[in-house]
Motif scaffolding. Structure first.
Motif, PDB file in Angstrom:
ATOM      1  N   SER A  85       0.827  -1.217   0.000  1.00 44.61           N
ATOM      2  CA  SER A  85       0.000   0.000   0.000  1.00 44.61           C
ATOM      3  C   SER A  85       0.857   1.261   0.000  1.00 44.61           C
ATOM      4  O   SER A  85       0.383   2.322   0.403  1.00 44.61           O
ATOM      5  N   GLY A  88      -0.911   3.756  -2.429  1.00 46.84           N
ATOM      6  CA  GLY A  88      -2.345   4.025  -2.329  1.00 46.84           C
ATOM      7  C   GLY A  88      -3.067   2.797  -1.813  1.00 46.84           C
ATOM      8  O   GLY A  88      -2.440   1.790  -1.469  1.00 46.84           O
ATOM      9  N   PRO A  89      -4.417   2.860  -1.777  1.00 50.02           N
ATOM     10  CA  PRO A  89      -5.187   1.699  -1.339  1.00 50.02           C
ATOM     11  C   PRO A  89      -4.872   0.482  -2.206  1.00 50.02           C
ATOM     12  O   PRO A  89      -4.595   0.629  -3.399  1.00 50.02           O
ATOM     13  N   ASP A 160     -11.022   3.626   0.649  1.00 48.42           N
ATOM     14  CA  ASP A 160      -9.682   4.154   0.936  1.00 48.42           C
ATOM     15  C   ASP A 160      -8.748   3.071   1.467  1.00 48.42           C
ATOM     16  O   ASP A 160      -7.650   3.368   1.945  1.00 48.42           O
ATOM     17  N   THR A 161      -9.199   1.820   1.437  1.00 49.31           N
ATOM     18  CA  THR A 161      -8.412   0.720   2.010  1.00 49.31           C
ATOM     19  C   THR A 161      -7.998  -0.284   0.944  1.00 49.31           C
ATOM     20  O   THR A 161      -6.809  -0.591   0.778  1.00 49.31           O
ATOM     21  N   THR A 190     -20.487   3.438  -1.827  1.00 48.90           N
ATOM     22  CA  THR A 190     -19.155   4.000  -2.074  1.00 48.90           C
ATOM     23  C   THR A 190     -18.500   3.291  -3.257  1.00 48.90           C
ATOM     24  O   THR A 190     -18.947   2.232  -3.679  1.00 48.90           O
ATOM     25  N   SER A 386     -15.142   9.562  -6.395  1.00 47.28           N
ATOM     26  CA  SER A 386     -14.814  10.514  -5.326  1.00 47.28           C
ATOM     27  C   SER A 386     -15.407  11.888  -5.619  1.00 47.28           C
ATOM     28  O   SER A 386     -15.853  12.588  -4.719  1.00 47.28           O
TER      29      SER A 386
END
Ligand code: NDP
Length: 445
Positions: A85, A88-89, A160-161, A190, A386
């Motif tokens: 990571s 990023g995610p 975001d994970t 989401t 987003s």
């Protein structure tokens, strides 16, 4: 890296990951490619960046129970490997195929780290899937499996994970069922998955992106040799998402695609593949490619896909699965004066086959660069989610094209600056590795 350092890392990876040949194959290729970088960057050795990179940050394995149409309880095994990571995610697809095991998911997740880095979008690397076989299952069985799979996976992912997507056996239908279950359990809407339907957060051009991106990348390989697609004969393996849209774009640019396959056999149509027939058989009817021959007298069907690379062609695009193109196939392509091979599938060429291409001076585009258009467009889908906006098809396609051009330039330049001009395998590994290594160095141990 002194070769003794490379050997030490590789023997430790082998000892710690027994019975995972595909993962070891992927690690070996990267480690051998980055040797010249390591020799110049002692801090990478000191901070054990390579040793940290080959160890996934997190590996999840879980039970996926579901009930088939006969009322019998079925049990599959689910996987998600959250590999790295730093950028990023975690981002990478889910594969549903009976051949899936931890080693396959790790090889795919490891490759994904560098591929995602090359896109220059802010995404880390991961991969997942199950040994569930979607072939022949009813829509209700697919839904039941996907819901059970997500009932465990949901707690480990998030916009975001970790943002999964499709891969072999996972297309729009499966993403829809997975998304629906995530939404139900978490009560959130989401961008937790990409490849979504267009009316609930999907991006235009995502479906086409891996295949189109492959062709954009190959265009640069051909330009480097002063040529293009017009009038070229092309052989494509597979007939899934990547293959279909690679064929579409190659045909649009004037190529004649004469062959494609599925896991049962291949079609040779010297007059050129009629893509509308393929789309109907594969995307609508979920049928077998054999059915194409019954509709087109010019086509011949051959049972078993091993011989597809014996068909003379100028350009070969393997778009089915790992290690589908072996040394003997590469020799046939070479003997038939093939000029370029670009990988739509992940690691479809064995190391021996890649050596044949390099020795023969055939332009070779490795998967982690050539097929990065899919994940790049997934990152564009995340950006649109987003912003709660949707870009037009042309805008996404244009961004995809720019990203693929940029990936080619990065690979070409990295190879050239380490004295390996034209070796896009080394270029992709070096450029991707440097981006991740620098982020890991900046973020501490
Ligand atoms: P699909 O499930 O849509 O299609 C896969 C195709 O490959 C089918 O024609 C399938 O035939 C064939 N295939 C699968 N396994 C085998 C096998 N063991 N032997 C022979 N043929 C096989 O998958 P995708 O098109 O999405 O994926 C194809 C490849 O591209 C994979 O390597 C994947 O990892 C890679 N990729 C996909 C991306 C994407 O965006 N979808 C992005 C980047 C890489 P059958 O129907 O008979 O199983």
């Amino acid at each position: 890296m002194s070769s003794s350092f490379a050997d030490t890392v590789l023997s430790s990876v082998s000892a710690r990951n027994p019975a995972e040949p595909e993962f070891l194959q992927a690690v070996r290729e990267v480690i051998e490619s980055i040797e010249p970088v390591i020799a110049k960057r002692p801090e990478i050795v000191k901070m054990k960046i390579v040793e940290r990179l080959v160890e996934p940050e997190r590996q999840l394995m879980f039970r996926v129970p579901w009930i088939n149409d006969a009322g019998d309880v079925q049990i599959n095994r689910g996987f998600r490997v959250q590999f790295n990571s730093a950028l990023g995610p975690y981002k990478g697809g889910l594969r549903l195929h009976p051949s899936v095991n931890l080693g396959i998911i790790k090889f795919l997740g490891f490759e994904q780290i560098f591929k995602n880095a090359l896109t220059t979008t802010p995404i880390g690397g991961g991969k997942g899937g199950s040994d569930f076989d979607p072939k022949g299952k009813s829509d209700r069985e697919i839904m039941c499996f996907c819901q059970s799979f997500m009932t465990e996976l949901y707690r480990h992912i998030g916009p975001d994970t970790d943002v999964p997507a499709g891969d072999i056996g996972v297309g729009g239908r499966e993403i829809g069922f997975l998304f629906g279950q995530y939404k139900k359990i978490t009560n959130t809407f989401t961008g937790v998955l990409t490849g979504k339907g267009l009316n609930y957060g999907g991006s235009l051009a995502r479906k086409e992106a891996t295949g189109y991106g492959l062709v954009y990348f190959t265009t640069r390989m051909l330009q480097e040799r002063g040529t293009g697609w017009e009038g070229k004969t092309v052989v494509v393996s597979g007939s899934g998402n990547v293959a279909i849209y690679a064929i579409e774009k190659a045909q649009e640019l004037g190529a004649r695609v004469v062959a494609l396959s599925d896991s049962n056999g291949y079609i040779y149509d010297p007059e050129g593949i009629k893509l509308n027939t393929v789309k109907r058989i594969k995307e609508v009817e979920r049928g077998r490619i054999k059915e194409y021959a019954a509709e087109h007298a010019s086509a011949r069907y051959t049972e078993g896909c091993g011989d597809i690379w014996g068909i003379p062609c100028d350009i070969a695009l393997p778009c089915a699965t790992q290690n589908e193109l072996e040394q003997k196939d590469a020799e046939l392509l070479r003997n038939h004066k093939c000029i370029a091979v670009a990988e739509g599938a992940n690691m479809p060429s064995t190391p021996e086959a890649v050596k044949v291409f390099h020795d023969a001076g055939i332009a070779f585009g490795p998967a982690k660069a050539a097929n990065a258009g899919g994940v790049a467009t997934s990152a564009l889908e995340m950006a649109q989610n987003s912003m709660r906006l949707s870009w037009p098809f042309e805008e996404v396609d244009q961004r995809l094209h720019q990203i693929m051009d940029n990936i080619y330039t990065q690979c070409f330049s990295a190879a050239e600056s380490y004295g390996l001009k034209g070796n896009l395998v080394a270029g992709a590994n070096i450029a991707g590795f440097l981006r991740v290594a620098d982020a890991m160095l900046a973020q501490g141990v």
